[in-house]
Motif scaffolding. Sequence first.
Motif, mmCIF file in Angstrom:
data_model
loop_
_atom_site.group_PDB
_atom_site.id
_atom_site.type_symbol
_atom_site.label_atom_id
_atom_site.label_comp_id
_atom_site.label_asym_id
_atom_site.label_seq_id
_atom_site.Cartn_x
_atom_site.Cartn_y
_atom_site.Cartn_z
ATOM 1 N N UNK A 167 0.783 -1.230 0.000
ATOM 2 C CA UNK A 167 0.000 0.000 0.000
ATOM 3 C C UNK A 167 0.810 1.272 0.000
ATOM 4 N N UNK A 168 2.127 1.171 -0.115
ATOM 5 C CA UNK A 168 2.980 2.355 -0.175
ATOM 6 C C UNK A 168 4.124 2.090 -1.146
ATOM 7 N N UNK A 169 4.811 3.132 -1.552
ATOM 8 C CA UNK A 169 5.969 3.007 -2.439
ATOM 9 C C UNK A 169 7.243 3.262 -1.644
ATOM 10 N N UNK A 170 8.366 2.949 -2.267
ATOM 11 C CA UNK A 170 9.656 3.227 -1.634
ATOM 12 C C UNK A 170 9.848 4.728 -1.438
ATOM 13 N N UNK A 171 9.384 5.520 -2.398
ATOM 14 C CA UNK A 171 9.531 6.976 -2.302
ATOM 15 C C UNK A 171 8.706 7.525 -1.134
ATOM 16 N N UNK A 172 7.520 7.008 -0.930
ATOM 17 C CA UNK A 172 6.696 7.452 0.194
ATOM 18 C C UNK A 172 7.365 7.105 1.523
ATOM 19 N N UNK A 173 7.994 5.956 1.576
ATOM 20 C CA UNK A 173 8.731 5.571 2.786
ATOM 21 C C UNK A 173 9.871 6.552 3.044
ATOM 22 N N UNK A 174 10.605 6.890 1.989
ATOM 23 C CA UNK A 174 11.700 7.853 2.128
ATOM 24 C C UNK A 174 11.193 9.198 2.636
ATOM 25 N N UNK A 175 10.041 9.615 2.139
ATOM 26 C CA UNK A 175 9.494 10.918 2.535
ATOM 27 C C UNK A 175 9.154 10.943 4.023
ATOM 28 N N UNK A 176 8.643 9.830 4.540
ATOM 29 C CA UNK A 176 8.333 9.761 5.971
ATOM 30 C C UNK A 176 9.605 9.936 6.796
ATOM 31 N N UNK A 177 10.643 9.196 6.436
ATOM 32 C CA UNK A 177 11.894 9.262 7.188
ATOM 33 C C UNK A 177 12.520 10.650 7.068
ATOM 34 N N UNK A 178 12.458 11.241 5.867
ATOM 35 C CA UNK A 178 13.017 12.578 5.671
ATOM 36 C C UNK A 178 12.288 13.603 6.541
ATOM 37 N N UNK A 179 10.967 13.494 6.624
ATOM 38 C CA UNK A 179 10.188 14.420 7.449
ATOM 39 C C UNK A 179 10.535 14.268 8.921
ATOM 40 N N UNK A 180 10.736 13.047 9.361
ATOM 41 C CA UNK A 180 11.094 12.808 10.752
ATOM 42 C C UNK A 180 12.487 13.333 11.075
ATOM 43 N N UNK A 181 13.437 13.107 10.166
ATOM 44 C CA UNK A 181 14.802 13.562 10.428
ATOM 45 C C UNK A 181 14.937 15.075 10.333
ATOM 46 N N UNK A 182 13.980 15.717 9.672
ATOM 47 C CA UNK A 182 13.991 17.179 9.622
ATOM 48 C C UNK A 182 13.746 17.762 11.004
ATOM 49 N N UNK A 183 12.968 17.059 11.841
ATOM 50 C CA UNK A 183 12.691 17.540 13.194
ATOM 51 C C UNK A 183 13.495 16.777 14.246
ATOM 52 N N UNK A 184 13.991 15.603 13.897
ATOM 53 C CA UNK A 184 14.824 14.805 14.806
ATOM 54 C C UNK A 184 16.063 14.332 14.035
ATOM 55 N N UNK A 185 17.062 15.202 13.888
ATOM 56 C CA UNK A 185 18.240 14.841 13.083
ATOM 57 C C UNK A 185 18.968 13.603 13.576
ATOM 58 N N UNK A 186 18.877 13.289 14.868
ATOM 59 C CA UNK A 186 19.594 12.141 15.431
ATOM 60 C C UNK A 186 18.783 10.849 15.374
ATOM 61 N N UNK A 187 17.630 10.879 14.735
ATOM 62 C CA UNK A 187 16.782 9.694 14.668
ATOM 63 C C UNK A 187 17.498 8.541 13.968
#
Length: 360
Positions: A167-187
């Motif tokens: 139900x998701x693509x690899x690009x959508x997965x990347x976008x989730x992680x990128x959004x999280x690391x934007x607010x939590x760089x050490x994630x």
Amino acid sequence: MIKQVQQDHGTVVDVSFPEIEKFDSLPEPRAEGATAFVSIMEGCSKYCTYCIVPYTRGEEVSRPLDDILLEVAQLAEQGVREINLLGQNVNSFVGATHDGGTCSFAELLRYVASIDGIDRLRYTTSNPIDFTDDIIDVYTDTPELVDFLHLPVQAGADRILNLMKRGHTAEQYKEIIASLKAVRPNLTVSSDFIVGFPNETDQDFEQTMDLIDYIGFDTSYSFIYSQRPGTPAADMPDDVTLETKKQRLAILQDRIHQYSQQIGRRMVGSVQRILVEGPSRKNIMELYGRTENNRIVNFEGDHRSIGGFVDVEITEVHSNSIRGKFIRGESEMNLRESIRPSDIVNKHEDTLGVSTFTPE
């Protein structure tokens, strides 16, 4: 059902999943250390083609909000400092509230984090298609939520993800992680991978490796594909040889191990906040605890620290162990956080008789 058979002398079949059976037999909350696991939902409604969980656990069912908060509060009263929320798909949580409304997973995270005594919050496991923006927002304002995420992806090739019905693509997965690391760089991120799914080609596998290189996963639960009778994928031709599966798995695990070592080496020299869980398993004169990113650290320290937080400087990182040096205990940590630089002055009485102080 037994009584019905005794009465009617016939066959009785029940394949339902009554919601009341999900959580009505949970044991009384009892702390067995500084960390505890709390079930918030059960089941899964995603029906990935390889997975048996929806057929064995049923559809997604969430616990009522008040039941969860009561359990967490009772655990906190018993000395629990870290809560790990559990479910087959925790971020699909939609719990009933006492006023007839519902509570989202993002709201639940904030509620649990606000309970006195709970200073660290984890959850597992989650699904990318339910990882909504409001969950990402929690990472911006809830420091109790750790800098560590387990988010299963299973594969990096969209063709395979589609066959898996993820139900998701690899690009959508990347976008989730990128959004999280934007607010939590050490994630740091861990994930699940299935290698050798039916019809997986060398190119598909390389796309999975590309995703691993893009994210730089810390750890993984990775397996070669095996059929689960009763699942849609079990009817697909399993056309990837066992030898190929094993080769791909070894390559994948070695690559993730390399990234894990890189993350560990970057920790050397840093001061990490450790929740002390008990005496070290190899040396009872030492202590062990976990960092936010779920690494176990062994160090010399006062056993009275067990159950609390300490600051530890990471001194050595090996393949299967991390060593640290005790820096300060929880009382000192709290003092450093509560005293402002402007409050720190010399301890004396001036000529006007006004007392000033320097914290001990």
